[in-house]
Design an enzyme around this catalytic site. Structure first.
Site, mmCIF file in Angstrom:
data_model
loop_
_atom_site.group_PDB
_atom_site.id
_atom_site.type_symbol
_atom_site.label_atom_id
_atom_site.label_comp_id
_atom_site.label_asym_id
_atom_site.label_seq_id
_atom_site.Cartn_x
_atom_site.Cartn_y
_atom_site.Cartn_z
ATOM 1 N N ASP A 96 0.844 -1.188 0.000
ATOM 2 C CA ASP A 96 0.000 0.000 0.000
ATOM 3 C C ASP A 96 0.889 1.252 0.000
ATOM 4 O OD1 ASP A 96 -3.102 0.688 1.002
ATOM 5 O OD2 ASP A 96 -1.598 2.236 1.385
ATOM 6 N N ASP A 118 -7.976 5.909 -8.296
ATOM 7 C CA ASP A 118 -9.413 5.596 -8.203
ATOM 8 C C ASP A 118 -10.158 6.862 -7.751
ATOM 9 O OD1 ASP A 118 -9.070 2.826 -8.813
ATOM 10 O OD2 ASP A 118 -8.312 2.528 -6.781
HETATM 11 C C1 LIG Z 1 -7.801 3.736 -11.705
HETATM 12 S S1 LIG Z 1 -6.383 2.746 -11.577
HETATM 13 C C2 LIG Z 1 -5.164 3.631 -12.533
HETATM 14 C C3 LIG Z 1 -4.031 2.757 -12.949
HETATM 15 C C4 LIG Z 1 -2.953 3.432 -13.808
HETATM 16 N N1 LIG Z 1 -2.265 4.465 -13.070
HETATM 17 C C5 LIG Z 1 -3.531 3.977 -15.082
HETATM 18 O O1 LIG Z 1 -3.475 5.209 -15.272
HETATM 19 O O2 LIG Z 1 -4.023 3.173 -15.901
HETATM 20 C C6 LIG Z 1 -5.825 3.068 -9.921
HETATM 21 C C7 LIG Z 1 -4.848 2.027 -9.417
HETATM 22 O O3 LIG Z 1 -4.381 2.386 -8.125
HETATM 23 C C8 LIG Z 1 -4.233 1.204 -7.354
HETATM 24 N N2 LIG Z 1 -4.271 1.608 -5.938
HETATM 25 C C9 LIG Z 1 -5.346 2.082 -5.272
HETATM 26 N N3 LIG Z 1 -5.027 2.375 -3.991
HETATM 27 C C10 LIG Z 1 -3.708 2.059 -3.848
HETATM 28 C C11 LIG Z 1 -2.809 2.116 -2.751
HETATM 29 N N4 LIG Z 1 -3.221 2.555 -1.542
HETATM 30 N N5 LIG Z 1 -1.535 1.731 -2.938
HETATM 31 C C12 LIG Z 1 -1.129 1.274 -4.171
HETATM 32 N N6 LIG Z 1 -1.953 1.181 -5.244
HETATM 33 C C13 LIG Z 1 -3.213 1.567 -5.086
HETATM 34 C C14 LIG Z 1 -5.405 0.348 -7.798
HETATM 35 O O4 LIG Z 1 -5.203 -1.027 -7.542
HETATM 36 C C15 LIG Z 1 -5.484 0.654 -9.281
HETATM 37 O O5 LIG Z 1 -4.754 -0.259 -10.065
#
Ligand SMILES: C[S@@+](CC[C@H](N)C(=O)[O-])C[C@H]1O[C@@H](n2cnc3c(N)ncnc32)[C@H](O)[C@@H]1O
Length: 213
Positions: A96, A118
């Site tokens: 995380d 997200d």
């Molecule tokens: C909407 S996606 C965007 C992915 C990529 N950056 C793109 O532009 O295609 C957001 C990503 O953030 C990851 N994510 C959400 N919260 C997170 C956290 N606390 N630590 C690491 N990754 C996280 C999710 O698993 C997801 O794959």
């Protein structure tokens, strides 16, 4: 790690490659030891399918890249790409972002990217958004004073909120100018979520900020 549909090849990569191309939170305290060569250090948070972090690592072989992604299929894709391309300058983990920023040595990072986090658009879910005041307070000590934070989103409300947090904080400078959006960085590849924003004809909001000295 979040649950997710993972293919057999991805499961194999998660089993075999994490010890080779991954990292854990203990190792992050002495993060530069993870890399064969000294170089500036860049973190991509939530790298999704890993298009951008892999592209950056290929384009800038003298830089080192860390990535965190809590969705196992995304992490596996990154591990497979690192192995296939024999990239010595990328390490990725399913940790995380908050835990990573809490564990990393002060001023270890030259830049941090968060692209299309997200959005959690429903009001009752807003508090789940990753970038908020607490996040920025953890990011600040982890970045070098000359460091750069890049954020992009097609969610206007989220992006405005982050821009306001930057503007209203004495810790941060908006590098585009007070309350201004930045241009799209030339070296970002189209990520899955940026493509999706394009298909939906959504405007994309870019923020570039630096810690105040
Ligand atoms: C909407 S996606 C965007 C992915 C990529 N950056 C793109 O532009 O295609 C957001 C990503 O953030 C990851 N994510 C959400 N919260 C997170 C956290 N606390 N630590 C690491 N990754 C996280 C999710 O698993 C997801 O794959």
């Amino acid at each position: 790690m979040r649950a997710g549909r993972t293919t057999a090849a991805q499961l194999k990569a998660l089993g075999e490659f994490q010890s080779l191309y991954g990292f854990n939170l203990e190792e992050i305290e002495t993060v530069n030891d993870l890399f064969a060569l000294a170089g500036s250090l860049h973190l991509e948070i939530g790298f999704g399918n890993s298009e951008n972090i892999i592209h950056m690592a290929r384009c800038h072989p003298n830089n080192n890249y860390l990535g965190c992604e809590v969705h196992p299929p995304g992490l596996a894709r990154a591990l497979l790409a690192i192995d296939k391309l024999s990239l010595p300058n990328v390490r990725v983990a399913g940790v995380d972002a908050i835990d990573l920023l809490t564990s990393i040595a002060p001023e270890a990072l030259d830049s941090v990217y968060i692209y299309f986090p997200d959005p959690w658009p429903k009001k009752r879910h807003n508090k789940r958004r990753l970038v908020n005041e607490n996040f920025l307070s953890l990011l600040y000590p982890a970045l070098k004073k000359s460091g750069i934070f890049r954020f992009a989103s097609d969610d206007a409300v989220y992006a405005e909120m982050v821009k306001d947090l930057i503007s209203n904080s004495t810790d941060w400078t908006n590098l585009a100018g007070e309350r201004k959006w930045s241009p799209r960085p030339n070296d970002r590849v189209l990520t899955r979520f940026e493509k999706r924003a394009g298909i939906l004809k959504n405007k994309i909001f870019e923020i570039t900020a630096s810690p105040c000295l």
